[in-house]
Design an enzyme around this catalytic site. Structure first.
Site, PDB file in Angstrom:
ATOM      1  N   SER A 181       0.831  -1.212   0.000  1.00 33.53           N
ATOM      2  CA  SER A 181       0.000   0.000   0.000  1.00 33.53           C
ATOM      3  C   SER A 181       0.860   1.255   0.000  1.00 33.53           C
ATOM      4  O   SER A 181       0.618   2.191  -0.768  1.00 33.53           O
ATOM      5  CB  SER A 181      -0.911   0.024   1.231  1.00 33.53           C
ATOM      6  N   ARG A 232       0.249   7.955   6.193  1.00 35.98           N
ATOM      7  CA  ARG A 232      -0.741   7.146   6.911  1.00 35.98           C
ATOM      8  C   ARG A 232      -2.136   7.775   6.802  1.00 35.98           C
ATOM      9  O   ARG A 232      -3.136   7.063   6.733  1.00 35.98           O
ATOM     10  CB  ARG A 232      -0.333   6.918   8.372  1.00 35.98           C
ATOM     11  N   HIS A 234      -3.255   6.616   3.481  1.00 39.34           N
ATOM     12  CA  HIS A 234      -3.527   5.183   3.592  1.00 39.34           C
ATOM     13  C   HIS A 234      -4.915   4.940   4.181  1.00 39.34           C
ATOM     14  O   HIS A 234      -5.631   4.023   3.764  1.00 39.34           O
ATOM     15  CB  HIS A 234      -2.432   4.568   4.480  1.00 39.34           C
TER      16      HIS A 234
END
Lengths: 210, 210
Positions: free
Chosen positions: B14, B42, B45
């Site tokens: 990812s 993040r 993500h």
């Protein structure tokens, strides 16, 4: 500092602003029906992301099935505790519905290790072993969404409907494309976007319509 | 159906894809430093939303203060149970930190009613009455974020840092503008976007860097 402190006032005002922005950025945009409007607007309310006007897809009988299942005391299975946290438990309880998330379950962790699958997938197996009508709410794990579809195909699981909104870069979009092609009743978000917060918002929008 | 089932493999892949997309849509984009890169990635993500490249703002000493507070057993106060759910409790426990959300607390509900404030605001008052170092994590309620800033100004509260990412249409953007102008150490998302999922992702990014 001056700011609005009344929660219901904040919510009403928010939905007015959302409609105003839709009028501005998408003049003439028409929702298919009232409940679809409520669901999509709540998704926007939760994310401040107007892309949900385009990427949220609801299968023809999804809302009817969801409402019927919720009125019949179905169990809601989520793939994360975050999604579970965000769903209105008071409303669910009033309808006689339970909500469960097995992802942090010790037994599930053991099965996942043994079978070399994700805990989210093992959680679906555990859900499938339970009695009663089922709604699956997947905001995080494409593997869990695939697992529900696999078990349905194998005749091992028969969910009333699937909220399929895993977010991410590996498998998320693909899993939702599969769901769209399947014979399941679904609410999904095309592409990479989604999330536990979105999953909870969708369930709440349906709950608030009952 | 074939799909990747190994969680750590999914995560590594990812972040590779996220970097690839950044290279494509924002060639030459440079993160200020490694920890800022980790936090912003993040956030992407968790949301699949690359707008966080532009709207996430981190004050100069925010990360140092967060790391120091977390290493010193600070308490993390969230405005929603969703944010609390999404934060890595194993990591927090290993550092000797507690995490609390008072929004569903009965005493808080009573105080909110008496004082005609939101429960989120009353939850901040309760947090302020406790001993110890404090980190506030606000993913939902602008009123709570304003309340923290107010109590700081009044000398009633001294948070180490504030994760300020309320999402929404009434007060959210304004509350974060206030935070940016304040003398608090902050991580915030400009504009309407944010959320409990984002708040949790930011805390986790900092935790994973320790």
């Amino acid at each position: 500092m001056k700011y609005i402190k009344n929660p219901s006032e904040i919510e009403v005002k928010s939905f007015e602003i959302i409609q105003g922005i839709i009028d501005e950025i998408r003049p003439g945009y028409e929702f298919k029906n009232e409940i679809e409007e409520k669901i999509i607007k709540r998704c926007i309310h939760t994310t401040a992301d107007f892309e949900y006007l385009d990427i949220l897809k609801i299968s023809d009988r999804a809302v009817d099935k969801l409402v019927d299942a919720l009125k019949s005391g179905a169990t809601v299975y989520t793939d994360t505790n975050m999604a579970l946290s965000g769903i209105n438990k008071r409303k669910l309880k009033a309808l006689g519905c339970e909500i469960k998330c097995f992802v942090a379950d010790e037994e599930v962790a053991k099965i996942a290790k043994e079978k070399k699958m994700t805990r989210s997938m093992a959680a679906v197996e555990k859900a499938a072993s339970e009695e009663g009508r089922k709604i699956f709410v997947m905001g995080n794990a494409p593997t869990a969404l695939y697992k529900v579809m696999e078990m349905k195909k194998e005749g091992k699981l028969n969910p009333d409907a699937i909220i399929g909104v895993p977010v991410g870069f590996v498998g998320a979009a693909e899993s939702k494309d599969e769901l769209e092609k399947s014979d399941n009743e679904y609410i999904l978000a095309k592409g990479r976007k989604g999330g536990s917060n979105l999953a909870a918002a969708i369930v709440n929008a349906v709950l608030y319509s009952i």
